[in-house]
Design an enzyme around this catalytic site. Sequence first.
Site, short mmCIF file in Angstrom:
data_model
loop_
_atom_site.label_atom_id
_atom_site.label_comp_id
_atom_site.label_asym_id
_atom_site.label_seq_id
_atom_site.Cartn_x
_atom_site.Cartn_y
_atom_site.Cartn_z
N HIS A 111 2.52 37.04 -22.14
CA HIS A 111 3.37 38.14 -21.71
C HIS A 111 2.70 39.50 -21.89
CE1 HIS A 111 7.42 39.58 -20.72
NE2 HIS A 111 7.04 40.65 -21.39
N HIS A 156 13.47 37.73 -16.46
CA HIS A 156 14.13 37.31 -17.70
C HIS A 156 14.60 35.88 -17.51
CE1 HIS A 156 15.82 39.62 -21.37
NE2 HIS A 156 14.52 39.58 -21.39
N SER A 204 5.24 35.81 -15.02
CA SER A 204 6.02 34.85 -15.80
C SER A 204 5.46 33.45 -15.53
CB SER A 204 7.49 34.93 -15.41
OG SER A 204 8.21 33.87 -16.00
#
Lengths: 726, 220, 80, 80
Positions: free
Chosen positions: A48, A94, A530
């Site tokens: 990340h 998310h 991601s």
Amino acid sequence: MDTTRPATARDAAEFGLKPDEWQRIVASLDRVPNLTELGIFSVMWSEHCSYKSSKKHLMGLPTSGPRVIHGPGENAGVVDIGNGDAVVFKIESHNHPSFIEPYQGAATGVGGIMRDVFTMGARPIANLNALRFGDPSHPRTKSLMAGVVAGIGGYGNSFGVPTVGGETQFHRAYNGNILVNAMCVGIARTDRIFTAAASGIGSTVMYLGAKTGRDGIHGATMASAEFTEDADAKRPTVQVGDPFTEKLLLEACLELMATGAIIAIQDMGAAGLTSSSVEMAGKGGLGISLDLSSVPTREAGMTGYEIMLSESQERMLVILKPGREAEAQAIFGKWELDCVAIGTITDTGRIVLHHGGVTVCDLPLEPLIHQAPLYDRPWVPTPPRAVLEAGVQPEPLLASLTKLLSSPDGASKRWIWEQYDHLIGGNTIRRPGGDAAVVRLDDGPKGLAITTDCNPHYCLADPVLGGMQAVAECYRNLSAVGAEPLALTDNLNFGNPERPEIMGQIVGCLQGIGQAALVLGTPIVSGNVSLYNETSGQAILPTPVVGAVGLLPDVAVAGTSALSAPGLTLMLVGKTSGWLGASAYARTILGTEDGAPPPVDPQVELRHGTFVRSLVRDQLIAAAHDLAEGGLLVALAEMCLAGGMGASIALPDGPAHAIAFGEDQGRYLIATAAPDAVIARCNGVPLVRLGTSGGDALTVTGHGSTSVAALRAAHDGWLPAFMDAG
Amino acid sequence: MRAAIVVFPGTNRERDAARALARAGATPVMVWHKDTDLPPADLIVLPGGFAFGDYLRTGAIAAHSPVMREVVAAAGRGVLVLGMCNGFQILCEAGLLPGVLMRNTSLKFVCRSVTLEVAATDTPFTRRYTVGQTLDVPVAHGEGNWQGDDATVAALEAGNRIIFRYADARTVNGSLGEIAGSCSVNRRVLGLMPHPENAVDPLTGSTDGAALFQAAVEAA
Amino acid sequence: MKAVVIVRLKHGVLDPQGQATGNALRGLGFQGVGEVRQGKRIEIELSGTDKDAARAEVDRMCRTLLANPVVETWSIEIEG
Amino acid sequence: MKAVVIVRLKHGVLDPQGQATGNALRGLGFQGVGEVRQGKRIEIELSGTDKDAARAEVDRMCRTLLANPVVETWSIEIEG
Ligand SMILES: Nc1ncnc2c1ncn2[C@@H]1O[C@H](COP(=O)(O)OP(=O)(O)O)[C@@H](O)[C@H]1O
Ligand SMILES: [Mg+2]
């Protein structure tokens, strides 16, 4: 637990570090880190924060241009839009938190991306969201979708930013791993953009906003037995958002920014205080010293480790000019938020943390920021697919149209966007449901067009082409409302990069995005990666979502997809060959996900987009809509539905079902009262006259007719019926 | 004409309200909730948003904040008071208007254009409309489901104090009697769930809300 | 039979609602108000008469719908 | 000391949330679920030691802020 004890290789493994990474840490420090220090390494070296698998390939993206003020590397991209205004935007995922706790996961995703934008000095003016859920028949799909949509709305609606667009698709590949990508767009003055780079040795580091709790302390440690002495004290993995505090934080930050007291500012997002402090000091080439005992905490007895790794929401770190502390405290006091000095900027090149009089961390910044491993992971290209033959038409054309309009991907997403306040601010010129959303800048007449797009089926079939198509579709959506495409943000959602075929998807999609962005003159100014979106070895479809922003000099002439007057001539811009591979028609009607997707030619997109944009701007057309999933007939039906008006057309030559539903790229449908003027302008752009608007039905010569009302029932009906069914 | 817009922490449609008022010729000033001395004003506006997070109960915490004592006092003197959305919720919690606003029966936030029927025009806010006229005005709320007991409804009806009703085919939020807005006994306090302030500009859709602000400006 | 379920946020989970309520109470001048936390109380009418079976069933309801085990805990009482 | 306040909708007041929860439970296949009603449970940490005084004070809190007497009723328990 003692977080200052020396760490071991086993701790490193539990924190998600590979054995060679552990070796590398020990070598770079020339000693064994303690547990707190190891925690800081593990988050800074995480995928990340370090982009260790993707960086090599991200480097190939075009990121600069005459309008770009800040490209990737800041909290959000910044692009000049003239008159001293800048647009600030970014998209972020998310995914995992939203799968665990859909409401809070999605809500804090929105909160996080808005902080990225207002940290730079911008006031958020629009949000978008790109969503992918599992198969509708999967038992969790319904509740995940209900929770995610409520969470996105709950945060954005309360905060007071209109959520004006997005996309929503379903596929079984997302059954165990949904995607929740949130994009925020804000406006700032070009001479008042804030960045994270610290300067000024001895300047005060202030902590702003909400208190620190034990939220979301990183996943790897959750499993660690040492953390579970007390069952009731189990650390919550999911952060809880508070839009109310964030709204106060926005107003307080903007007020403080206006005073000129700020040197640098950084929100505490993923990896909280760790990444914000490391990045601020690191970017400034300086050092930082913090006293963690001064950090406002929600619970007593938090360790330094917990304070550094907490992902509590609605917090900021700011470096102030000397002597301006009281001013900051007065502003934050008015908004009833914490504003506390927690440390100073140093010249040591190190991050030093004290807690209760003990030094709990003393690390050089260089290895944290610059020595994270960069992987050139092995990858294999995706094998090309054969072209899907059109074959025989299996059922009447208009029956297929109805099925497509009421299929999960094709159905109206009204049920979703009616839960989003898309009107607050009084500047929403084009509401959700059309092509790009259009939002006016406060004083007008300028406006921004905004969209997100990605066709994961194309990306799976042919990553390079899929990447290009995502950019091209954004370009078309912006052009259809008359906007000049400015720049892009991307959210690269993929499976496990350690698998060569997945890595091949990443490499391919990035190549395609880069190629198309270069030709179309839309640099990528921000983004998010991601990876590891898999459950039990089942990867998601490669989903590189592209968000795009375009500029309209005058929103009064923004284009619309609504066909609302009779007697207009309908024309098709672009070439149609009837390409069915990887199309919505193939999936929904032919029952196959196979076939090569339609070729994309960025040069053609550029030419056709420029043509349509000029028609919109010169008000030569009454409506325009880009052709995407479902092709010509679906696009026409959407125009009829948007304007409540029928149309009659004849299809160009070829197998009717392939011509009607093929997904050849670079096309638009336009409606005009001045067809000759349009033709006179076309300058070689393929134009086909299809028919005229009017009546209350959609008629295709030789294939019958269906009422707009029936189409509406099909289109609007599926999602609410699906959600309401027990 | 001076209009005071009361801003609570969490208020978020104050700028929309200010713009609508300015278009109608008023001079809006923002008043922070801690400023308990209201500036002299002919009209007090409680705008939309989620004052104090709308936590506990919508409008509840705001209704008990110090500035609301001033608003109640001003209303008592006959100053015009307009509450839109969260403002309406606050007025009900503060007891200036009857009833309560509960969760929408769908349990979902709803943002869309609705058809609003003007039920009474003998208020300073609705004089420019005609009875039975329908307006195209958006709503954006999660708790707009107006409820009151039989006696409350009877009193509202007897006093012709129901000012707006939803006239949509599908219910907007489950409100009793499709009540969308009501006024005080002296007709100078108006609360409504919809957002007329977002219906004043042809570029954003409807302009049906503009007449409400114009009427208020004329009356003040 | 009637089940009364209390759903509470786990210890350590942010409770903005409770926080705001606490601030408001203190703002109204109430003395000595410390932390405030807000939870839900759900009453469920149940047919059947076996209390133990009912409790197990309601526990399943909590797990699947009434609470989110990631952030909430619950307790169940079976009455009458 | 700690006060636990239960705020419930008055009998007869429509409870959309409880209704929806009941429907959802039945939809999930739970048998014998009758009426469902949802209320709030508010925990308040209090300084001081006089339970009766605390109860009176919390009752005032309910009347002024924690409940809307138009539609809600409340009960108070003082612990510890
Ligand atoms: N999750 C969502 N949030 C907001 N708007 C959405 C969402 N999903 C779809 N929409 C809206 O529905 C419309 C159709 O979306 P899409 O099918 O992706 O259109 P297109 O193919 O033209 O890009 C768009 O206007 C889009 O903004
Ligand atoms: Mg799209």
